[in-house]
Design a protein around this motif. Structure first.
Motif, short mmCIF file in Angstrom:
data_model
loop_
_atom_site.label_atom_id
_atom_site.label_comp_id
_atom_site.label_asym_id
_atom_site.label_seq_id
_atom_site.Cartn_x
_atom_site.Cartn_y
_atom_site.Cartn_z
N GLN A 48 20.79 -62.87 -53.28
CA GLN A 48 21.07 -63.87 -52.45
C GLN A 48 21.20 -63.00 -50.81
N GLY A 49 20.85 -63.24 -50.02
CA GLY A 49 20.96 -62.46 -48.23
C GLY A 49 20.14 -63.19 -47.37
N THR A 59 22.32 -58.71 -50.37
CA THR A 59 23.53 -58.32 -50.81
C THR A 59 23.59 -58.38 -51.63
N HIS A 60 23.60 -59.05 -52.94
CA HIS A 60 23.26 -59.53 -54.24
C HIS A 60 22.07 -59.50 -55.35
N TRP A 61 22.43 -59.45 -56.35
CA TRP A 61 21.29 -59.70 -56.88
C TRP A 61 22.03 -60.16 -58.30
N PRO A 77 24.69 -51.34 -49.82
CA PRO A 77 25.23 -53.04 -49.58
C PRO A 77 23.97 -54.23 -48.77
N ALA A 78 23.13 -53.43 -48.63
CA ALA A 78 21.86 -53.88 -48.42
C ALA A 78 21.21 -53.59 -48.33
N ARG A 79 19.19 -54.18 -48.82
CA ARG A 79 18.22 -53.46 -48.69
C ARG A 79 17.37 -54.35 -48.41
N ILE A 80 16.13 -54.00 -48.00
CA ILE A 80 15.24 -54.66 -48.26
C ILE A 80 14.67 -55.47 -49.12
#
Length: 225
Positions: A116-117, A162-164, A176-179
């Motif tokens: 999710q993001g 932001t979610h996996w 908290p966030a990645r590409i």
């Protein structure tokens, strides 16, 4: 880490990990893992990859601990509208879910990851890249950088996650966030992202200047270049 710390030069390599970096540079010189074959993207598993069911943790020994209330994402450089989003502002943007496969240059692949993001196109539409913007450099809180052509990120399947698998992205996996750029090897999907810089010229990142391929297409087996 304060917002002003983002501009401080950082070293993403933890003390004692220099030998790991040197070994991976040697792998690039040797062409380690390269099979010499290619495949079309319709083939789900790229050449030389093996499937795993876990999510291996690979980094350079620095895992910045960024609390969401201190996190910032900037989109800047050759844009009409510079963005500086805090966690609340970022999460107020349209949130979507993607399911994709990921492929690491160290030869593992994992199918059906649920994320999710916020979509790359959402951020780019807000920032409005200038006509001369052709490349992106992603900057991480640990000092890591990696580069892609703008067109490689400006795709519906690319995003800031932001979610996996329905859980907040953990620190070890870039929270908290990645590409996430699923059509390229995973080193292009920068963890702990804090800045998306649009440029007219290409600027190779951490691994690219150490012998890794500038493009990183798994189906063309662009591990090193």
């Amino acid at each position: 880490m304060s917002e002003s710390d983002m501009d401080e030069p950082l070293n993403p390599v933890a003390p004692g990990r220099e030998k790991l970096v040197a070994r991976k540079q040697e792998w690039a010189r040797e062409g380690r893992l390269i099979t010499g074959t290619t495949a079309p993207p319709e083939v789900r598993l790229p050449p030389g990859q093996r499937l795993v069911s876990d999510f291996p943790v690979l980094d350079l020994g620095v895992q910045p601990d960024i609390r969401p209330d201190r996190w910032r994402l900037r989109v800047e450089g050759l844009v009409s509208n510079r963005l500086a989003l805090d966690w609340k502002e970022f999460n107020a943007l349209p949130v979507h879910e993607w399911v994709n496969d990921i492929h690491c240059v160290t030869a593992w692949s994992r199918y059906d990851n649920s994320w999710q993001g916020v979509g790359a196109l959402t951020l780019l539409d807000m920032a409005e890249p200038l006509p001369e913007a052709k490349f992106i450099v992603f900057h991480s809180y640990d000092g890591y950088t990696t580069n892609v052509p703008l067109e490689a990120f400006a795709r519906p399947e690319c995003f800031v996650a932001t979610h996996w698998n329905h859980e907040p992205l953990t620190r070890v996996h870039g929270g908290p966030a990645r590409i996430v750029i699923p059509h390229l090897y995973l080193w292009k999907s920068a963890k702990w992202v804090t800045r998306i810089e649009l440029r007219a010229d290409d600027q190779p990142g951490f691994w690219e200047v150490r012998g890794y391929h500038n493009n990183a297409d798994p189906w063309l087996e662009e591990r090193y270049g």
